[in-house]
Structure formats: structure tokens, C-alpha cells
Write a protein that holds these residues in place. Structure first.
Motif, short mmCIF file in Angstrom:
data_model
loop_
_atom_site.label_atom_id
_atom_site.label_comp_id
_atom_site.label_asym_id
_atom_site.label_seq_id
_atom_site.Cartn_x
_atom_site.Cartn_y
_atom_site.Cartn_z
N PHE A 55 -57.18 9.62 63.94
CA PHE A 55 -56.96 8.96 65.17
C PHE A 55 -58.23 9.13 66.20
N VAL A 56 -58.23 8.25 67.02
CA VAL A 56 -59.63 8.33 68.03
C VAL A 56 -59.76 9.63 68.41
N ARG A 57 -61.06 9.95 68.42
CA ARG A 57 -61.45 11.29 69.02
C ARG A 57 -61.05 12.41 68.17
N ASP A 58 -60.61 12.34 66.84
CA ASP A 58 -60.30 13.47 65.98
C ASP A 58 -61.74 14.07 65.74
N ARG A 59 -61.67 15.54 65.46
CA ARG A 59 -62.77 16.17 65.16
C ARG A 59 -62.65 16.83 63.91
N ILE A 60 -63.60 16.37 63.08
CA ILE A 60 -63.34 16.91 61.71
C ILE A 60 -64.73 18.05 61.35
N GLU A 61 -64.26 18.92 60.62
CA GLU A 61 -65.38 20.06 60.51
C GLU A 61 -65.20 20.54 58.80
N THR A 62 -66.32 20.68 58.29
CA THR A 62 -66.25 21.09 56.60
C THR A 62 -66.62 22.32 56.43
N ALA A 63 -66.39 22.94 55.60
CA ALA A 63 -66.94 24.34 55.26
C ALA A 63 -68.03 24.40 54.45
N GLU A 64 -68.44 25.42 53.75
CA GLU A 64 -69.34 25.54 52.86
C GLU A 64 -69.12 24.97 51.62
N LYS A 65 -69.93 24.13 50.86
CA LYS A 65 -69.76 23.45 49.70
C LYS A 65 -68.60 22.52 49.80
N SER A 66 -68.14 21.76 50.71
CA SER A 66 -67.15 21.11 51.15
C SER A 66 -67.79 19.58 51.32
N VAL A 67 -66.70 18.53 51.21
CA VAL A 67 -67.16 17.21 51.50
C VAL A 67 -65.69 16.53 51.84
N ILE A 68 -65.85 15.74 52.84
CA ILE A 68 -64.61 14.91 53.41
C ILE A 68 -65.07 13.36 53.43
N ARG A 69 -64.10 12.60 52.75
CA ARG A 69 -64.45 11.18 53.04
C ARG A 69 -63.41 10.60 53.88
N GLU A 82 -71.15 19.02 53.71
CA GLU A 82 -70.83 20.45 54.21
C GLU A 82 -71.55 20.84 55.34
N ARG A 83 -70.67 21.67 56.02
CA ARG A 83 -71.15 22.40 57.04
C ARG A 83 -71.29 21.60 58.18
N SER A 84 -70.47 20.42 58.43
CA SER A 84 -70.82 19.43 59.40
C SER A 84 -69.64 19.36 60.30
N VAL A 85 -70.01 18.90 61.60
CA VAL A 85 -68.99 18.65 62.62
C VAL A 85 -69.12 17.24 62.94
N VAL A 86 -68.12 16.49 62.99
CA VAL A 86 -67.83 14.94 63.27
C VAL A 86 -66.77 14.63 64.31
N THR A 87 -67.15 13.77 65.13
CA THR A 87 -65.96 13.15 65.93
C THR A 87 -65.88 11.75 65.55
N ILE A 88 -64.67 11.24 65.40
CA ILE A 88 -64.63 9.84 65.08
C ILE A 88 -64.17 9.25 66.45
N ILE A 89 -65.00 8.01 66.50
CA ILE A 89 -64.94 7.20 67.87
C ILE A 89 -64.69 5.85 67.39
N ASP A 90 -63.68 5.06 68.31
CA ASP A 90 -63.43 3.83 67.84
C ASP A 90 -63.22 2.75 69.24
N ASP A 91 -64.26 2.72 69.90
CA ASP A 91 -64.30 2.00 71.02
C ASP A 91 -64.07 0.51 70.70
N PRO A 92 -63.89 -0.42 71.55
CA PRO A 92 -63.80 -1.83 71.08
C PRO A 92 -65.06 -2.41 71.02
N MET A 93 -65.39 -3.19 69.90
CA MET A 93 -66.53 -3.73 69.51
C MET A 93 -67.51 -2.73 69.18
#
Length: 286
Positions: A55-69, A82-93
Motif C-alpha cells: 500500500f501507499v507509504r508501506d515500509r519494506i526492510e530486508t535482512a542480510e542476504k535477502s532480496v524482495i521484488r 539486502e540490508r535495505s530500507v525502502v518506502t513505497i510512495i504513489d503520489d498522483p503523476m
């Protein structure tokens, strides 16, 4: 009367915003290792699973030797390393991914964005504008590194606090942005070495799966159950469930008419060779 109309407009606008935030904007298509996902307004982190809605503004974190697509509506594919912190944004346009730390590959599929629309990758001190390309970004401390692997349309980069001061970033080139957000500085744009390009190209892949250069756009998404956003009422949940059922019925009808077999995965056409680093490698080999 004016105050009443203003109050009604505010209520309707708030309801529309809540409804938009209640709808998923993507889903997790692949998971290697371990990761977590937390929804906006909910500090609790839950283990990430394949086919989890995003969903909008969800926060995803990965551990060591890990990948999320993450697949975002068939338009954008984000491969979080791996070892990343990402927030998904979906503003109009302006769909955007905020990379707080770590590495990711960000693929905007050719023709996926509307006219005037720009996708963005934001790091703590830089912002990258993408319209149809594959870039790999890394954020570590006060340094951000961006490398372009594909470019169907111009890619730009700018300091985070001066987003209008854009610089063109060509295919096969890399740049480092250094310093804190309020004093970020763009370093020289350099042609990347072959070794560097081969290394960052691996960032777009999911370990243990066939190499696709981030081309994955869609899969047959059948949620296990209706997922509620925090604070979603019974009526909103019912509407979301009904919308999902309508989509499923349309898919079944298309299958019945023979447009595709059940469970068949749609093939994605390969990118033109001249627009990608991989294509240029093949041409050089010949």
C-alpha cells in the motif's frame, strides 16, 4: 451555506484519500531470505511474504542476504537488495520510492507512464527522475550512487533539496551525490567501467531465478484474503473485497473466451538492444 459546502468538500476529500490509501498499489512478487513490511500508521512490522499486497507509504526492510521484488501495477518493478530500507510512495503523476539506506534496482517499463508523468527514486540527498529506464541506486551514509543500465527516455538527477536543478544522466554512466541533504553536491558523471556495470546489473536480478533484468511486470495475483489497512471500516473492506471479486471474474471470463489459458504467464517483449547495457554486450560479442 459556504461553511457547510466547505465542510462537505473536506469530508469528501478525506474519504476519497482514505479510499485511495486502502487500495493496494502493488504486491511482493519474489522473496529470497527474510524481510519485513509495515503499513502506514502502524509501527508493527510483519514478516514479508510473496503475494503480500503493498500500500501507499508501506515500509519494506530486508535482512542480510535477502532480496524482495515489488511489482507496482505492471508499470514499475522494484528489486530491493539486502540490508535495505525502502518506502513505497504513489503520489498522483509521480510514483516514487524512497531509499533510506541500502540498494535497489528501479525499472520503469517502456510506455508504462502517462504523458507528463515521472517516476522517482529518492535517496537521503538526491532525487532521480525516470520515465522509462532501469537504474540502480545505493544509499550509504551521506553518499548516494546512481548508475543507468537502460534509458528509453532521458533520466535526470538533482540534489534532494534542489529538485529543479536537474542534470542529465546518460546510459552506462554513474554519479555520486555527496554530503547532507541541505548541502548535497553532485560529483562528476563518469562512464562506468564494464566491471561496475556487470556488478550493478546483478542488482536487478532475483537470486535463484532466471535472469530477467527486472522485466517482470505481472503475475496471477490471487490474495489469500482481504487485507485491511489500519482503521479500515467494514464498508471499505467489503468494497475492496467486491472489487477484487470483479477483477477475478473478468480474468475468468477472458480465460473462458480463450484469450489465455488458466495460469498462463504473460510474456513481456524484450527491450530493444540499443537501449540497454545487456543489449550492447550481446552486440559486442557478435
Amino acid at each position: 451555506m459556504h461553511r457547510l459546502m466547505l465542510a462537505v468538500s473536506l469530508v469528501l476529500g478525506t474519504s476519497a484519500l482514505a479510499a485511495a490509501q486502502a487500495q493496494p498499489i502493488g504486491a511482493i512478487a519474489a522473496l529470497v531470505g527474510q524481510g519485513t513490511i509495515s503499513h502506514s500508521g502502524n509501527a508493527e512490522r510483519a514478516p514479508a511474504k510473496v503475494r503480500d499486497d503493498v500500500f501507499v507509504r508501506d515500509r519494506i526492510e530486508t535482512a542480510e542476504k535477502s532480496v524482495i521484488r515489488v511489482l507496482m501495477g505492471g508499470r514499475i518493478t522494484v528489486t530491493v537488495r539486502e540490508r535495505s530500507v525502502v518506502t513505497i510512495i504513489d503520489d498522483p503523476m509521480r510514483p516514487r520510492v524512497d531509499l533510506e539506506s541500502g540498494k535497489l534496482a528501479f525499472k520503469v517499463h517502456e510506455g508504462a507512464l502517462r504523458a507528463g508523468e515521472v517516476a522517482e527514486v529518492a535517496t537521503p540527498n538526491a532525487i532521480v527522475g525516470i520515465r522509462g529506464s532501469l537504474v540502480v541506486a545505493q544509499a550509504s551514509g551521506t553518499d548516494s550512487d546512481v548508475t543507468v543500465l537502460e534509458a528509453h527516455k532521458p533520466i535526470t538527477i538533482a540534489p534532494r533539496d534542489a529538485p529543479t536543478q536537474t542534470t542529465h544522466l546518460p546510459i552506462g554512466h554513474t554519479v555520486r551525490v555527496s554530503g547532507p541533504r541541505h548541502a548535497a553536491r553532485l560529483g562528476p558523471i563518469r562512464r562506468a567501467t564494464r566491471e561496475h556495470l556487470l556488478h550493478v546489473a546483478d542488482m536487478a536480478e532475483v537470486p535463484g531465478r532466471a535472469r530477467d533484468g527486472g522485466q517482470e511486470r505481472a503475475f496471477q495475483h490471487q490474495p489469500r484474503a482481504v487485507m485491511r489497512r489500519p482503521g479500515m471500516g467494514e464498508r471499505a473492506a467489503a468494497l475492496q473485497s467486491r472489487a477484487g471479486g470483479t477483477t477475478e471474474r473478468r480474468r475468468e471470463a477472458a480465460e473462458a473466451r480463450g484469450r489465455r489459458r488458466p495460469g498462463e504467464r504473460r510474456e513481456v517483449p524484450a527491450e530493444p538492444a540499443e537501449h540497454s547495457f545487456a543489449g550492447r554486450r550481446l552486440g559486442a560479442a557478435r
